[in-house]
Write an enzyme that holds these catalytic residues in place. Structure first.
Site, mmCIF file in Angstrom:
data_model
loop_
_atom_site.group_PDB
_atom_site.id
_atom_site.type_symbol
_atom_site.label_atom_id
_atom_site.label_comp_id
_atom_site.label_asym_id
_atom_site.label_seq_id
_atom_site.Cartn_x
_atom_site.Cartn_y
_atom_site.Cartn_z
ATOM 1 N N ARG A 1 0.795 -1.219 0.000
ATOM 2 C CA ARG A 1 0.000 0.000 0.000
ATOM 3 C C ARG A 1 0.832 1.276 0.000
ATOM 4 N NH1 ARG A 1 -2.704 -4.073 1.715
ATOM 5 N NH2 ARG A 1 -0.696 -4.534 2.655
ATOM 6 N N THR A 2 1.772 1.351 0.920
ATOM 7 C CA THR A 2 2.475 2.629 1.104
ATOM 8 C C THR A 2 3.307 2.961 -0.122
ATOM 9 O OG1 THR A 2 2.573 2.045 3.442
ATOM 10 C CG2 THR A 2 3.889 3.929 2.730
ATOM 11 N N LYS B 1 26.748 -3.995 -0.725
ATOM 12 C CA LYS B 1 28.223 -3.958 -0.770
ATOM 13 C C LYS B 1 28.790 -3.204 0.431
ATOM 14 C CE LYS B 1 27.629 -3.172 -5.668
ATOM 15 N NZ LYS B 1 27.787 -2.084 -6.630
ATOM 16 N N ARG C 1 11.202 3.637 3.847
ATOM 17 C CA ARG C 1 10.769 2.629 4.832
ATOM 18 C C ARG C 1 11.997 1.804 5.177
ATOM 19 N NH1 ARG C 1 5.566 -1.239 4.652
ATOM 20 N NH2 ARG C 1 4.663 0.771 5.236
ATOM 21 N N HIS D 1 4.641 5.553 11.775
ATOM 22 C CA HIS D 1 4.187 5.485 10.376
ATOM 23 C C HIS D 1 3.210 6.664 10.211
ATOM 24 C CE1 HIS D 1 3.091 4.084 6.527
ATOM 25 N NE2 HIS D 1 2.786 2.821 6.780
HETATM 26 N N1 CP Z 1 -0.424 -0.101 5.838
HETATM 27 C C1 CP Z 1 0.797 -0.362 5.297
HETATM 28 O O1 CP Z 1 1.808 0.252 5.688
HETATM 29 O O2 CP Z 1 0.786 -1.319 4.349
HETATM 30 P P1 CP Z 1 2.068 -1.795 3.511
HETATM 31 O O3 CP Z 1 3.007 -2.457 4.501
HETATM 32 O O4 CP Z 1 1.561 -2.715 2.464
HETATM 33 O O5 CP Z 1 2.720 -0.556 2.939
#
Ligand code: CP
Length: 318
Positions: A68-69, A97, A118, A146
């Site tokens: 999603r993100t 590396k 992320r 998040h």
């Molecule tokens: N909600 C969320 O962060 O989903 P993903 O891990 O798929 O990005």
């Protein structure tokens, strides 16, 4: 959805005040700034803005898996007329590396106007932001935060309940490792929200966050069963037990099937109860819930697109 009265809109920070900023934690944003992003998200849901970010480049740096993100940021940038580069498998880039996060970010900065990162380590987004001179968005750093998930969660709650004020929200599942609930709980201080934390003892909301909520006067309580709180709440926020964050796999196995919501749960719940989940889900929400009027988790994921369009436009100064 609640439409803000003129006097509240006038108090909102202008979109220009977001230009060039990084979003690393939900605490980086004031209440008025959060409301301003939600308001902008509402406009971006329907606007024809396919050339707003023409010539701009977003780099997606995903050191951890995502559906999603990553894809909603990518889609948002494309829908605004911008371009996207990046990686979703860190074994394919030069960290393999031995290159450091600092060096990686210094290089990536040369190729883009904004970074979305992320990373499995808490504090990695902060470290990335300290390394560069372009905006950085934290798309999840370990079990920490998040923040853009929280913005889309608040957007979903505002859209489905017409307000964010004085609601009751239950968070269920892995409250220890769940970065989505950490950021959402912190955001609740702005809106007089009453919180119910439902988890096994080993997965309770971290003490630091509970202390923060206490200091801010947020009412919250701890529970072991969904059934104990189901009739009292406006939002049931389910989460996955996060296998990848357990050091001891036996501990994971002892809690992995603890919660399972089915369509048999909804006798005597509030009429406008909404079931949310940041997704992905495992078995904690049975598919029988999907077709009930309570389930909003797929709309919630769609709302991520609107909110991320708004954020990208605001941070890039459009
Ligand atoms: N909600 C969320 O962060 O989903 P993903 O891990 O798929 O990005």
């Amino acid at each position: 959805m609640q439409v803000l009265p003129d006097h509240q809109l006038e108090e909102m920070p202008s979109e220009m005040s977001f230009r060039g900023r990084s979003i690393l934690a939900i605490g980086d944003l004031s209440k008025q700034e959060i409301l301003s992003i939600l308001e902008t998200g509402k406009r971006y849901e329907h606007c024809d803005c396919s050339s707003f970010l023409k010539g701009k480049i977003l780099v997606n740096c995903f050191f951890e898996s995502s559906t999603r993100t990553r894809l909603s940021f990518e889609s948002a940038m494309h829908r605004l007329g911008g371009n996207v580069i990046g990686f979703s498998d860190s074994s394919m880039i030069s960290v393999k590396k031995g290159e450091s996060l600092y060096d990686t970010m210094k290089i990536v900065e040369n190729y883009a106007d904004i970074i979305v990162i992320r990373h499995p380590l808490e504090g990695a987004a902060q470290r990335a932001a300290e390394s560069v001179n372009i905006p950085v968005i934290n798309a999840g750093d370990g079990a920490n935060e998040h923040p853009t998930q929280t913005l889309l969660d608040l957007y979903t709650i505002q859209k489905t309940h017409g307000t964010l004020e004085n609601l009751s929200i239950a968070m269920v599942g892995d409250l220890k490792h769940g970065r989505t609930v950490h950021s959402l709980a912190r955001a609740c201080v702005h809106f007089g929200i009453r919180l119910y934390f439902v988890s096994p003892p080993m997965l309770e909301m971290p003490r630091e966050i509970c202390n923060f909520l206490r200091e801010k006067g947020v009412k919250f309580s701890f529970h072991r069963n969904i059934e104990d709180i189901l009739k009292k709440i406006d939002v049931l926020y389910m989460t996955r037990i996060q296998e990848e964050r357990f050091v001891d796999k036996q501990e994971y196995l002892s809690v992995k099937n603890l919660y399972r919501l089915t369509d048999a749960h909804f006798d005597e719940v509030k009429e406008n109860l909404k079931i949310m989940h940041p997704l992905p889900r495992n078995d904690e929400i049975d598919v029988s819930v999907d077709s009930t009027k309570y389930a909003v988790y797929f709309d919630q994921a769609l709302n991520g697109l609107h909110i991320r369009k708004a954020l990208l436009a605001m941070l890039l100064g459009k």
